[in-house]
Design a protein around this motif. Structure first.
Motif, PDB file in Angstrom:
ATOM      1  N   THR A 323       0.835  -1.204   0.000  1.00 58.99           N
ATOM      2  CA  THR A 323       0.000   0.000   0.000  1.00 58.99           C
ATOM      3  C   THR A 323       0.869   1.254   0.000  1.00 58.99           C
ATOM      4  N   SER A 324       1.997   1.168   0.669  1.00 56.35           N
ATOM      5  CA  SER A 324       2.876   2.331   0.719  1.00 56.35           C
ATOM      6  C   SER A 324       3.419   2.659  -0.682  1.00 56.35           C
ATOM      7  N   LEU A 325       3.820   1.628  -1.426  1.00 57.81           N
ATOM      8  CA  LEU A 325       4.279   1.872  -2.800  1.00 57.81           C
ATOM      9  C   LEU A 325       3.111   2.279  -3.693  1.00 57.81           C
ATOM     10  N   ASP A 340     -10.028   5.480  -3.631  1.00 63.53           N
ATOM     11  CA  ASP A 340     -10.243   4.220  -2.898  1.00 63.53           C
ATOM     12  C   ASP A 340      -8.998   3.683  -2.204  1.00 63.53           C
ATOM     13  N   MET A 341      -7.865   4.214  -2.598  1.00 70.67           N
ATOM     14  CA  MET A 341      -6.600   3.659  -2.109  1.00 70.67           C
ATOM     15  C   MET A 341      -6.547   3.578  -0.579  1.00 70.67           C
ATOM     16  N   HIS A 342      -7.025   4.623   0.082  1.00 70.39           N
ATOM     17  CA  HIS A 342      -6.851   4.668   1.545  1.00 70.39           C
ATOM     18  C   HIS A 342      -7.631   3.582   2.266  1.00 70.39           C
ATOM     19  N   LEU A 343      -8.687   3.078   1.605  1.00 75.60           N
ATOM     20  CA  LEU A 343      -9.434   1.974   2.227  1.00 75.60           C
ATOM     21  C   LEU A 343      -8.500   0.787   2.456  1.00 75.60           C
ATOM     22  N   TYR A 344      -7.660   0.553   1.466  1.00 74.29           N
ATOM     23  CA  TYR A 344      -6.742  -0.595   1.537  1.00 74.29           C
ATOM     24  C   TYR A 344      -5.576  -0.330   2.472  1.00 74.29           C
ATOM     25  N   THR A 345      -5.132   0.919   2.462  1.00 69.14           N
ATOM     26  CA  THR A 345      -4.040   1.297   3.365  1.00 69.14           C
ATOM     27  C   THR A 345      -4.464   1.050   4.808  1.00 69.14           C
ATOM     28  N   LYS A 346      -5.701   1.438   5.095  1.00 72.03           N
ATOM     29  CA  LYS A 346      -6.205   1.287   6.465  1.00 72.03           C
ATOM     30  C   LYS A 346      -6.454  -0.183   6.787  1.00 72.03           C
ATOM     31  N   GLN A 347      -7.007  -0.893   5.805  1.00 72.69           N
ATOM     32  CA  GLN A 347      -7.284  -2.316   5.996  1.00 72.69           C
ATOM     33  C   GLN A 347      -5.981  -3.074   6.283  1.00 72.69           C
TER      34      GLN A 347
END
Lengths: 371, 395
Positions: A323-325, A340-347
């Protein structure tokens, strides 16, 4: 050795992907995060009707008789869809425990209703001073005359606020015992904890909750060893969700790298971006195979302490790198709530901490190595 | 899905294990790599013994001396050899070149070369790189001009691994010199007999202080026409496959090799007391050992996945490049951690039972500095992953 999915698993995966695409757009995921229940009951019912809640339950209890492996393939898609709600709590922590340890009466009373989507279950394990080591539990079930009274505080109980039953792991004289507690019993109170990814974790207080032997799961002092099994199952299932999420991050990042033009060219032509993407791909592949192997061992009932911990320790770190990359390649746009990216970062970050952080599982690996 | 091994595979693993117990690798003389096992070590005697067992041609067709076993069986063999740290540096490379001969060689070439390779008597080296053509292989300048009876070869190769101990070179040459011919349609593969007049092999002393690579000078060497492998000018079409063999198979044993070293380091940490405390109780040391164990296993699972795909005949796109990146990055970090675990004691007097491990660790650490560069740099491999694997645009 066979890394391939069966035809049925492929079909399950595809059906699930299509279903979530239409039924759970990311706008809905973001809306649900604001809803105190944390999940949409209508969607839950549809999933039950598709046979997913009871997927791994035997047919005699209204399930589909599929394996734990099948279940984790489905959960990959749930991770990909950022599905909020009590699936892992109800199925992995709750129903599978009732199936393993419950009496015929308990199973008949609980499992068919779970499969129909009528009951939400969860399990209360962690405490303020014990993440998973039951030796340090303070919640106690005291044997008084013909009943037990349970008192103490459990933490990080997933979805307890909407649960119908909570399986509580409590200290008993000489060990740890699991009880199936009606969440509406007098003395049970529940409050939501801070969340990051729309997950719902609770503090659950038990204040002299009165139980009988009939509420016990698996008999007196059978809990300690069984909790290890619960942990392995839950960690493998959590990894599967994280792998599904990582796959989506990889795909959306690749797409963005192809579409986004900077300095007159698609950014995906720049080697700096290409190498980020290649590193994401390797982290993803490693995560997927580690996870599927762990899930397969759990599914087959084979020894899996080392393999589950290897997987959870790895996936916890790798998902965060991915997620960081993903953020790095997306640039500032993915910092937006609309994206939507942050949903996965948080997950990924919440997933890393649940059912044993990477540090916790690293210590299991250390012991397995003989250190 | 099935992540287990069959009873037959388990029995095969035991058979190899028992064989290696009866034939301890460290008892064999080595011609390269003074540590006598592990990276870079090579022993004619040991490789011939593998040949006698029929294990080199394990997967080949029966008519070339093989036993038509699966890639899975081969991977089990490679893992056990790696665990025992056998001196067979050229083994996996040689094996992959034999596969190229099987793939694209004429019947005559197969008959000429495969039996000797299978017996462990014929050793080949891979002659690709040149002073100005490494990862950019198509820039190679060595020419092979077709004459009536031979290819006349002139040029220079560099980083030719173990050419000084091998008999034949797997040589990439330019056979079309017309500047208008595209590079991809101008390169051929020849099997070069090292004993031909005009071949000079010059050892290169590495930063480890010993010789693994060589420079090979080619001065009017007359290579018989029958030693052309595959079609003239078409080697680039096969190159992907040749590199796939090299990148995947030559690295496949690494995960298991590193697991073995981890096993030894755990023992070392459990028996070594510094400042009153066992190393195995020191959080920093434990963390490094565990990080290694986790990363090695992650890498190993990807390797097994690739082997499974090969066994199924599934096409590979980015996988061999991914394997290279994973294994070489993992190795760099692994031996770096190994040196840190030993700390100053990596240079302790070589009088106790850990002397060999210390000495090898120093050697392995230096060795890994070259790993990510061999077989095409990891950066080139990442480019391949991104373009061929993920479909990112080249321009």
């Amino acid at each position: 050795m066979d890394f391939g999915l069966s035809e049925q698993q492929e079909m399950l995966k595809k059906t699930a992907r299509d279903f979530f695409k239409t039924e759970l757009p990311k706008t809905a995921v973001k809306e649900i995060a604001k809803d105190p229940r944390g999940y949409p009951p209508e969607l839950w019912k549809k999933m039950a009707d598709l046979g997913w809640v009871g997927l791994a339950l035997p047919e005699q209890y209204g399930g589909s008789g599929a394996s734990f492996m099948d279940l984790t393939i489905l959960m990959e898609e749930m991770g990909r869809a950022c599905l909020p709600g009590p699936f892992l709590s109800t199925v992995i922590l709750g129903a599978m425990t009732v199936l393993d340890l419950g009496t015929d009466e308990q199973k008949s009373a609980i499992l068919p209703r779970v499969a129909r989507g009528e009951l939400v279950l969860t399990m209360a394990i962690a405490e303020p001073h014990a993440i998973y080591r039951s030796d340090f539990f303070e919640v106690e079930a005291r044997h008084v005359a013909h009943h037990y009274t349970v008192s103490g505080t459990k933490l990080f109980v997933t979805d307890a606020h909407v649960a119908d039953y909570i399986i509580v792991a409590a200290k008993t004289k000489g060990g740890v015992t699991l009880f199936l507690v009606d969440a509406r019993s007098p003395g049970v109170s529940c409050s939501l904890l801070p969340a990051m990814a729309g997950e719902r974790q609770c503090e659950v207080k038990f204040d002299g909750v009165r139980l009988t032997r009939a509420d016990m799961l698996g008999g007196v002092n059978r809990g300690k060893d069984y909790l290890e099994k619960v942990m392995q199952r839950a960690a493998a299932a959590r990894c599967s969700e994280m792998v599904g999420g990582a796959e989506q991050v990889l795909e959306m990042t690749i797409q963005y790298a192809k579409d986004r033009i900077a300095f007159g060219k698609a950014i995906g032509t720049y080697q700096a971006i290409q190498h980020h993407c290649a590193n994401m791909l390797n982290d993803f592949d490693e995560s997927r195979y580690m996870t599927r192997r762990a899930a397969w061992l759990v599914s087959e009932g084979l020894p899996c302490a080392l393999e589950v911990s290897l997987a959870k320790a790895w996936v916890g770190q790798a998902s965060r790198r991915i997620t960081s990359l993903g953020h790095e390649v997306h640039g500032a746009i993915a910092f937006q709530h609309d994206h939507d990216m942050h949903l996965y970062t948080k997950q990924a970050v919440v997933g890393e901490a649940s059912f044993g952080s990477s540090a916790y599982h690293a210590e299991v690996v250390a012991k397995e190595l003989g250190l | 899905m099935d992540f287990g091994f069959t009873p037959e595979q388990e029995a095969w693993r035991r058979e190899i294990h028992d064989f290696l117990k009866d034939n301890p690798p460290e008892k064999f003389p080595t011609q390269s790599g003074e540590d006598s096992w592990g990276h870079g070590a090579f022993s004619y005697e040991f490789v011939r013994l593998l040949g006698q067992k029929g294990w080199i041609p394990l997967t080949w067709p029966k008519k070339y001396g093989g036993s038509e076993r699966s890639n899975m069986d081969l991977m089990i063999l490679f893992e056990e050899l790696a665990w025992a740290r056998v001196p067979w540096a050229a083994g996996a490379i040689c094996w992959s070149m034999a596969n190229s001969i099987l793939d694209m060689g004429s019947e005559e070439l197969k008959q000429e070369f495969l039996p000797g390779i299978g017996r462990g008597e014929t050793i080949l080296w891979l002659a690709m790189s040149e002073p100005d053509a490494g990862s950019d292989l198509l820039a190679l300048r060595t020419t092979a001009i077709e004459q009536e009876d031979c290819f006349l070869v002139n040029g220079q190769k560099v980083w030719s691994s173990l050419a000084h101990l091998s008999q034949y070179g797997f040589l990439f040459v330019r056979t079309a010199t017309d500047p208008n011919t595209p590079k991809w349609a101008s390169i051929s593969t020849l099997l070069l007999d090292k004993s031909l007049p005009g071949v000079t092999v010059q050892p290169m002393v590495s930063m480890l202080g010993d010789v693994f690579h060589t420079e090979v000078f080619l001065d009017n060497v007359r290579v018989p026409k029958r030693h052309l492998l595959g079609e003239k000018n078409q080697a680039v079409l096969h190159l992907a496959k040749t590199l796939e063999f090299d990148r995947f198979w030559a690295r496949f044993p690494k995960a298991r090799f590193c697991q073995r070293i981890t096993h030894d380091l755990v023992q070392y940490a459990k028996e070594t007391r510094v400042d009153g405390e066992l190393l195995s109780q020191q959080p920093g040391v434990r963390a490094k050992l565990v990080e290694s164990a986790i990363e090695i296993e992650a890498c190993r699972q990807v390797f097994w996945n690739i082997g499974w795909k090969l066994d199924k005949g599934m096409p590979l796109t980015y996988e061999a490049s991914a394997a290279k990146v994973l294994a070489d990055d993992m190795g760099l970090r692994f031996f770096d951690r190994g040196m840190q675990i030993m700390g100053a004691y990596a240079y302790a007097p070589e009088t106790d039972k850990w002397a060999a491990l210390r000495k090898n660790m120093r050697r392995w650490y230096l060795w890994t500095a070259g790993d990510s560069l061999a077989g095409g740099t990891s950066e080139i491999a990442r480019n391949t992953m991104a373009t061929t694997g993920l479909g990112l645009p080249r321009k």
